[in-house]
Design a protein around this motif. Structure first.
Motif, mmCIF file in Angstrom:
data_model
loop_
_atom_site.group_PDB
_atom_site.id
_atom_site.type_symbol
_atom_site.label_atom_id
_atom_site.label_comp_id
_atom_site.label_asym_id
_atom_site.label_seq_id
_atom_site.Cartn_x
_atom_site.Cartn_y
_atom_site.Cartn_z
ATOM 1 N N ALA A 126 0.988 -1.207 0.113
ATOM 2 C CA ALA A 126 0.018 0.048 0.068
ATOM 3 C C ALA A 126 0.826 1.147 0.076
ATOM 4 O O ALA A 126 0.520 2.137 -0.817
ATOM 5 C CB ALA A 126 -0.796 -0.045 1.127
ATOM 6 N N LEU A 127 2.220 1.137 0.696
ATOM 7 C CA LEU A 127 2.705 2.213 0.787
ATOM 8 C C LEU A 127 3.593 2.518 -0.649
ATOM 9 O O LEU A 127 3.560 3.935 -0.999
ATOM 10 C CB LEU A 127 4.092 2.085 1.837
ATOM 11 N N ILE A 128 3.786 1.540 -1.317
ATOM 12 C CA ILE A 128 4.406 1.842 -2.874
ATOM 13 C C ILE A 128 3.454 2.460 -3.499
ATOM 14 O O ILE A 128 3.762 3.367 -4.298
ATOM 15 C CB ILE A 128 4.946 0.554 -3.180
ATOM 16 N N ARG A 129 2.003 1.854 -3.561
ATOM 17 C CA ARG A 129 1.351 2.385 -4.556
ATOM 18 C C ARG A 129 0.777 3.637 -4.211
ATOM 19 O O ARG A 129 0.790 4.509 -4.848
ATOM 20 C CB ARG A 129 -0.048 1.331 -4.433
ATOM 21 N N LYS A 130 0.722 4.011 -2.919
ATOM 22 C CA LYS A 130 0.351 5.515 -2.481
ATOM 23 C C LYS A 130 1.350 6.355 -2.841
ATOM 24 O O LYS A 130 1.042 7.879 -3.308
ATOM 25 C CB LYS A 130 -0.287 5.330 -0.857
ATOM 26 N N SER A 131 2.655 5.828 -2.538
ATOM 27 C CA SER A 131 3.623 6.897 -3.033
ATOM 28 C C SER A 131 3.717 7.293 -4.568
ATOM 29 O O SER A 131 4.218 8.231 -5.076
ATOM 30 C CB SER A 131 4.928 6.493 -2.606
ATOM 31 N N GLY A 132 3.420 6.096 -5.209
ATOM 32 C CA GLY A 132 3.413 6.479 -6.678
ATOM 33 C C GLY A 132 4.849 6.233 -7.319
ATOM 34 O O GLY A 132 5.066 6.840 -8.380
ATOM 35 N N VAL A 133 5.732 5.993 -6.480
ATOM 36 C CA VAL A 133 7.144 5.441 -6.902
ATOM 37 C C VAL A 133 7.627 4.346 -6.623
ATOM 38 O O VAL A 133 7.089 3.849 -5.351
ATOM 39 C CB VAL A 133 8.144 7.052 -6.605
ATOM 40 N N PRO A 134 8.798 4.000 -7.007
ATOM 41 C CA PRO A 134 9.501 2.655 -6.555
ATOM 42 C C PRO A 134 10.191 3.167 -5.267
ATOM 43 O O PRO A 134 10.738 4.220 -5.260
ATOM 44 C CB PRO A 134 10.284 2.390 -7.940
ATOM 45 N N ILE A 135 10.196 2.199 -4.402
ATOM 46 C CA ILE A 135 10.946 2.501 -3.152
ATOM 47 C C ILE A 135 12.238 1.718 -2.894
ATOM 48 O O ILE A 135 12.084 0.419 -3.025
ATOM 49 C CB ILE A 135 9.907 2.467 -2.053
ATOM 50 N N ALA A 136 13.348 2.371 -2.818
ATOM 51 C CA ALA A 136 14.456 1.712 -2.460
ATOM 52 C C ALA A 136 14.476 1.405 -0.946
ATOM 53 O O ALA A 136 14.426 2.263 -0.261
ATOM 54 C CB ALA A 136 15.738 2.689 -3.136
#
Ligand code: TXA
Ligand code: MG
Length: 341
Positions: A126-136
């Motif tokens: 959910a965090l990745i989707r809501k951020s709208g960016v890939p997360i390192a």
């Protein structure tokens, strides 16, 4: 700031806003907690290296929530890689692929490859989707120490040095994801984890095990996965791994703990090793799965109890045993006792 459970949508919106604004958010995954930043923002990623004290030549894993993002970040994705993604994603498997230009070089430590994983944990997705960016996100610990499996571990390593810690309870597997290098003709297992060699070979056929997997960090010389050459997972206490026939190991551990006047803890799988001295701690796990899940938190808790030395009885390498032994040998920094007659 610590974001307590339960984690609501509006709380996650705030976390996603921090990621988009170039901040650092620690979040749960099914393996260990990750310290996340926008993977495409070089400045945000540099904050991860600074906060962890991570060497700049150790690349980060990028976490995605949609299969299509893999094509954005990596190129020439082979059929074998696609099969692995379809079978094991979302889940604890990281693929090393050819990097696309869009990924800043700091994220991948100047390599021409990129490590990708789609976590299975709902909060992470959910965090990745809501951020709208890939997360390192590397593991959310200070470099070298045992990886964090609870929000409390992250808090004790970083305190207020990071913008937000999302509490999602204890992680499911307790050890970091399996990492496999898909850039060579025959894929190479760089780091064992909950997804085993056997499971992978059932899907794509023969893979190689990197030769350093069961080495201790003092002996590592190859740098295919740069993270492998550093001291890792180590508690403050001296960790000694005992290897050999079960009865011989038990005897040696009991004897060593008896003659030592230090505060000692003994860790084993299966039958508990009985120590006569009440001041010495003996911990045993019922199964390899339990040992994997609780290994890092046990090491951290023994440090909290100011134990001087931890004697660990080695286990066999089958299944998740390979991942457990890999972490233990690295944490031992070469302190290995071979018990032979
Ligand atoms: O389970 C996990 O993988 C956790 C959670 C947060 O997802 N993350 C994690 O990240 O363990 P980290 O940074 O602690 O470990 C990543 C490992 C390191 O050994 C690193 O060297 C390797 O993956 N790695 C990353 N990118 C690579 C690349 N392009 N080529 C080879 N190895 C790479
Ligand atoms: Mg790590």
């Amino acid at each position: 700031m610590l974001m307590k459970k339960p984690v609501s949508h509006s709380k996650l919106d705030h976390a996603a806003w921090i990621i988009r604004s170039g901040g650092l958010v620690a979040f749960p995954t099914e393996t260990v907690y990750g310290l996340g930043a926008n993977a495409l923002d070089a400045k945000a990623v540099s904050k991860i290296f600074a906060a962890k004290g991570r060497p700049a030549d150790n690349p980060l894993i990028i976490h995605i929530a949609n299969l299509s993002d893999a094509n954005l970040l990596a190129k020439n994705i082979s059929l074998k890689s696609q099969k692995l993604m379809k079978t094991f994603w979302p889940g604890p498997l990281t693929l090393v692929l050819k990097k696309n230009k869009i990924v800043p070089s700091i994220t991948c430590a100047n390599l021409d490859s990129v490590a990708l994983r789609m976590p299975e944990n709902k909060i992470a997705l959910a965090l990745i989707r809501k951020s709208g960016v890939p997360i390192a996100a590397p593991s959310a610990n200070i470099s070298g120490s045992p990886s964090p499996t609870t929000a409390k571990h992250v808090l004790s390593d970083f305190g207020k040095k990071i913008d937000l810690i999302i509490d999602g309870g204890s992680t499911k597997h307790g050890l970091e994801s399996t990492v496999i290098d898909m850039t060579s003709k025959i894929p190479v297992l760089l780091r064992p984890g909950a997804i085993t060699q056997n499971q992978i070979e059932k899907v794509i056929g023969k893979i190689f095990l990197h030769k350093s997997l069961l080495g201790s960090s003092d002996k590592l010389n190859s740098i295919k996965s740069p993270g492998m050459k550093y001291r890792h997972y180590a508690p403050k206490a001296k960790l000694i791994v005992y290897i050999g026939k079960s009865e011989l190991v038990d005897k040696k551990i009991i004897n060593d703990s008896l003659v030592s006047n230090q505060k000692i803890a003994v860790v084993s799988l299966g039958k508990k090793i009985v120590l006569s001295n009440k001041n010495k701690i003996s911990i045993s796990f019922k199964s390899k799965t339990e040992m994997a899940k609780k290994l890092f938190s046990t090491l951290r808790s023994l440090d909290d109890q100011k134990v001087d030395s931890i004697f660990v009885k080695g286990i066999d390498n089958s299944g998740i045993g390979l991942a457990i032994m890999n972490r233990l040998l690295r944490a031992s920094c070469g302190n290995i006792v071979y018990c032979r007659k």
